[in-house]
Design a protein around this motif. Sequence first.
Motif, PDB file in Angstrom:
ATOM      1  N   GLU A  13       2.392   0.498  -3.566  1.00 33.58           N
ATOM      2  CA  GLU A  13       3.749  -0.023  -3.682  1.00 33.58           C
ATOM      3  C   GLU A  13       4.774   1.044  -3.280  1.00 33.58           C
ATOM      4  OE1 GLU A  13       3.246  -3.246  -7.298  1.00 33.58           O
ATOM      5  OE2 GLU A  13       3.362  -1.116  -7.793  1.00 33.58           O
ATOM      6  N   LEU A  14       4.486   2.276  -3.600  1.00 33.26           N
ATOM      7  CA  LEU A  14       5.376   3.379  -3.216  1.00 33.26           C
ATOM      8  C   LEU A  14       5.518   3.461  -1.699  1.00 33.26           C
ATOM      9  CD1 LEU A  14       7.023   5.882  -4.145  1.00 33.26           C
ATOM     10  CD2 LEU A  14       4.911   7.193  -3.908  1.00 33.26           C
ATOM     11  N   LEU A  15       4.429   3.285  -0.983  1.00 31.27           N
ATOM     12  CA  LEU A  15       4.475   3.334   0.484  1.00 31.27           C
ATOM     13  C   LEU A  15       5.322   2.219   1.078  1.00 31.27           C
ATOM     14  CD1 LEU A  15       0.766   4.187   1.355  1.00 31.27           C
ATOM     15  CD2 LEU A  15       2.778   5.659   1.656  1.00 31.27           C
ATOM     16  N   ARG A  16       5.444   1.099   0.387  1.00 37.03           N
ATOM     17  CA  ARG A  16       6.209  -0.042   0.899  1.00 37.03           C
ATOM     18  C   ARG A  16       7.684  -0.020   0.513  1.00 37.03           C
ATOM     19  NH1 ARG A  16       1.311  -2.540  -0.575  1.00 37.03           N
ATOM     20  NH2 ARG A  16       2.185  -3.381  -2.496  1.00 37.03           N
ATOM     21  N   MET A  17       8.101   0.975  -0.254  1.00 37.79           N
ATOM     22  CA  MET A  17       9.509   1.051  -0.659  1.00 37.79           C
ATOM     23  C   MET A  17      10.387   1.386   0.544  1.00 37.79           C
ATOM     24  SD  MET A  17       9.529   2.987  -4.338  1.00 37.79           S
ATOM     25  CE  MET A  17      11.310   2.992  -4.328  1.00 37.79           C
ATOM     26  N   PRO A  18      11.587   0.813   0.588  1.00 39.55           N
ATOM     27  CA  PRO A  18      12.507   1.152   1.682  1.00 39.55           C
ATOM     28  C   PRO A  18      12.962   2.607   1.565  1.00 39.55           C
ATOM     29  CG  PRO A  18      13.598  -0.224   0.056  1.00 39.55           C
ATOM     30  CD  PRO A  18      12.151  -0.137  -0.344  1.00 39.55           C
ATOM     31  N   GLU A  19      13.226   3.230   2.695  1.00 40.87           N
ATOM     32  CA  GLU A  19      13.680   4.621   2.684  1.00 40.87           C
ATOM     33  C   GLU A  19      15.173   4.677   2.408  1.00 40.87           C
ATOM     34  OE1 GLU A  19      12.299   7.382   5.427  1.00 40.87           O
ATOM     35  OE2 GLU A  19      10.348   6.431   5.672  1.00 40.87           O
ATOM     36  N   ASP A  20      15.576   5.621   1.577  1.00 39.97           N
ATOM     37  CA  ASP A  20      16.981   5.867   1.293  1.00 39.97           C
ATOM     38  C   ASP A  20      17.174   7.369   1.107  1.00 39.97           C
ATOM     39  OD1 ASP A  20      16.022   6.386  -1.280  1.00 39.97           O
ATOM     40  OD2 ASP A  20      16.794   4.543  -2.141  1.00 39.97           O
ATOM     41  N   GLU A  21      18.258   7.779   0.452  1.00 41.25           N
ATOM     42  CA  GLU A  21      18.558   9.206   0.334  1.00 41.25           C
ATOM     43  C   GLU A  21      17.790   9.899  -0.784  1.00 41.25           C
ATOM     44  OE1 GLU A  21      21.644   7.195  -2.305  1.00 41.25           O
ATOM     45  OE2 GLU A  21      20.690   6.749  -0.407  1.00 41.25           O
ATOM     46  N   TRP A  22      16.916   9.193  -1.482  1.00 39.85           N
ATOM     47  CA  TRP A  22      16.146   9.748  -2.589  1.00 39.85           C
ATOM     48  C   TRP A  22      14.680   9.921  -2.232  1.00 39.85           C
ATOM     49  CZ3 TRP A  22      18.963  11.446  -6.540  1.00 39.85           C
ATOM     50  CH2 TRP A  22      20.220  10.886  -6.735  1.00 39.85           C
ATOM     51  N   ARG A  23      14.005  10.782  -2.967  1.00 38.38           N
ATOM     52  CA  ARG A  23      12.544  10.890  -2.908  1.00 38.38           C
ATOM     53  C   ARG A  23      12.023  10.341  -4.223  1.00 38.38           C
ATOM     54  NH1 ARG A  23      10.374  16.322  -0.310  1.00 38.38           N
ATOM     55  NH2 ARG A  23       8.501  15.118  -0.642  1.00 38.38           N
TER      56      ARG A  23
END
Length: 87
Positions: A13-23
């Motif tokens: 599920e982590l791999l499918r999260m959208p990218e944003d300014e956070w890690r």
Amino acid sequence: MAAIPTMRLTPDELLRMPEDEWRYEPIDGELHRRAANGLTEGGIVGELLCAVSTTVRAGGLGVSWPSVGCILAADPPTVLGPSVSFL
């Protein structure tokens, strides 16, 4: 690192999260977020990776790489994304 207690993620599920300014890192199944590396941190990471990689290669000690997720535990899931890794 700020915890987001309402979200529990698996590594997939982590791999499918959208990218944003956070890690994001699930630790013991609880999602934590931290600021992504900025310009200064990126420069430090680059220098550190270069030094580590040179030493690792010269000594035939293993492998090193930047910013990859490492699954440390499966249940509950713990995935960390260190700036530099050596194995």
